[in-house]
Motif scaffolding. Structure first.
Motif, PDB file in Angstrom:
ATOM      1  N   HIS A 127       0.875  -1.165   0.000  1.00 44.46           N
ATOM      2  CA  HIS A 127       0.000   0.000   0.000  1.00 44.46           C
ATOM      3  C   HIS A 127       0.916   1.220   0.000  1.00 44.46           C
ATOM      4  N   ILE A 128       0.836   1.989  -1.073  1.00 41.01           N
ATOM      5  CA  ILE A 128       1.754   3.101  -1.292  1.00 41.01           C
ATOM      6  C   ILE A 128       0.959   4.387  -1.393  1.00 41.01           C
ATOM      7  N   GLN A 129       1.429   5.390  -0.667  1.00 35.19           N
ATOM      8  CA  GLN A 129       0.793   6.703  -0.741  1.00 35.19           C
ATOM      9  C   GLN A 129       1.791   7.692  -1.324  1.00 35.19           C
ATOM     10  N   ILE A 130       1.350   8.425  -2.324  1.00 32.51           N
ATOM     11  CA  ILE A 130       2.147   9.502  -2.899  1.00 32.51           C
ATOM     12  C   ILE A 130       1.544  10.809  -2.416  1.00 32.51           C
ATOM     13  N   GLY A 131       2.392  11.681  -1.907  1.00 35.25           N
ATOM     14  CA  GLY A 131       1.937  12.989  -1.437  1.00 35.25           C
ATOM     15  C   GLY A 131       2.558  14.096  -2.248  1.00 35.25           C
ATOM     16  N   VAL A 132       1.792  15.127  -2.509  1.00 36.47           N
ATOM     17  CA  VAL A 132       2.312  16.338  -3.151  1.00 36.47           C
ATOM     18  C   VAL A 132       1.896  17.517  -2.284  1.00 36.47           C
ATOM     19  N   GLU A 133       2.858  18.359  -1.975  1.00 37.97           N
ATOM     20  CA  GLU A 133       2.590  19.523  -1.132  1.00 37.97           C
ATOM     21  C   GLU A 133       3.349  20.717  -1.683  1.00 37.97           C
ATOM     22  N   ASN A 134       2.688  21.872  -1.660  1.00 36.79           N
ATOM     23  CA  ASN A 134       3.414  23.071  -2.061  1.00 36.79           C
ATOM     24  C   ASN A 134       3.686  23.915  -0.833  1.00 36.79           C
ATOM     25  N   TRP A 135       4.778  24.609  -0.876  1.00 37.74           N
ATOM     26  CA  TRP A 135       5.231  25.396   0.265  1.00 37.74           C
ATOM     27  C   TRP A 135       5.486  26.828  -0.158  1.00 37.74           C
ATOM     28  N   ALA A 136       4.783  27.749   0.472  1.00 39.15           N
ATOM     29  CA  ALA A 136       5.072  29.185   0.395  1.00 39.15           C
ATOM     30  C   ALA A 136       4.887  29.812  -0.980  1.00 39.15           C
TER      31      ALA A 136
END
Length: 184
Positions: A127-136
């Motif tokens: 079970h694999i989770q890919i996360g994308v997050e932007n900062w500032a």
């Protein structure tokens, strides 16, 4: 439109390239790290499996070129113990992709199940989770919250599909060729 190159020349879908423009206001980026690729992230994930079936790491980080020196976009992977349970944080909208897809105006997480003969000594299903997050990213590049949610989900889908393909997951981890932006 051609795919957008990020993370050491890694191509994301044309839709994800457009989504990144919505999020960041630019189509020009530079990478971070000597190995900023999905292939490197998959290699690190495989190494982690020799020790445990949980763990996390970076796929890549990239920075927009121009006048946003403190801004960056981060893509991560995480091995989780099983299919998602419980209610998600109310900040997120749940979408109909993979085992669970959650999106907000500043991040998205997509979890998928992977069966692969190419991953030695792994359990029958990862079970694999890919996360994308932007900062500032400056507010001048902020769009309507729903548009930003869809944009983050589109980018998470593109990297998730690339990771599923890189790992040789059966049926691309159950991910369709295009993102589903329909709420659950």
């Amino acid at each position: 439109m051609a795919p957008t190159e990020l993370c050491g020349g890694e191509a994301v879908s044309a839709e994800a390239g457009e989504a990144l423009k919505v999020i960041t206001g630019t189509t020009r980026f530079e990478g971070w790290s000597d190995y900023p690729t999905v292939a490197h992230g998959a290699q690190e994930l495989r190494k982690r499996l020799t020790f445990a079936v949980v763990g996390d790491g970076d796929v890549c980080r990239f920075f927009p070129l121009g006048d946003m020196p403190d801004s960056h976009f981060r893509v991560t992977w995480e091995l989780v113990e099983g299919a998602p349970t419980g209610e998600p944080d109310p900040k997120f909208t749940e979408l109909a992709m993979g085992e669970r897809a959650l999106t907000a105006r500043d991040a998205a997480f997509l979890q998928f199940a992977c069966r692969s003969e190419g991953i030695a000594e792994s359990p029958s299903v990862l079970h694999i989770q890919i996360g994308v997050e932007n900062w500032a990213f400056p507010k001048r590049f902020r769009a309507d919250p729903k548009i930003l949610e869809n944009a983050h989900a589109t980018v998470a889908h593109s990297f998730s599909l690339a990771m599923a393909k890189e790992l040789g997951c059966e049926n691309d981890g159950g991910l369709a060729a295009r993102p589903s932006l329909d709420p659950v």
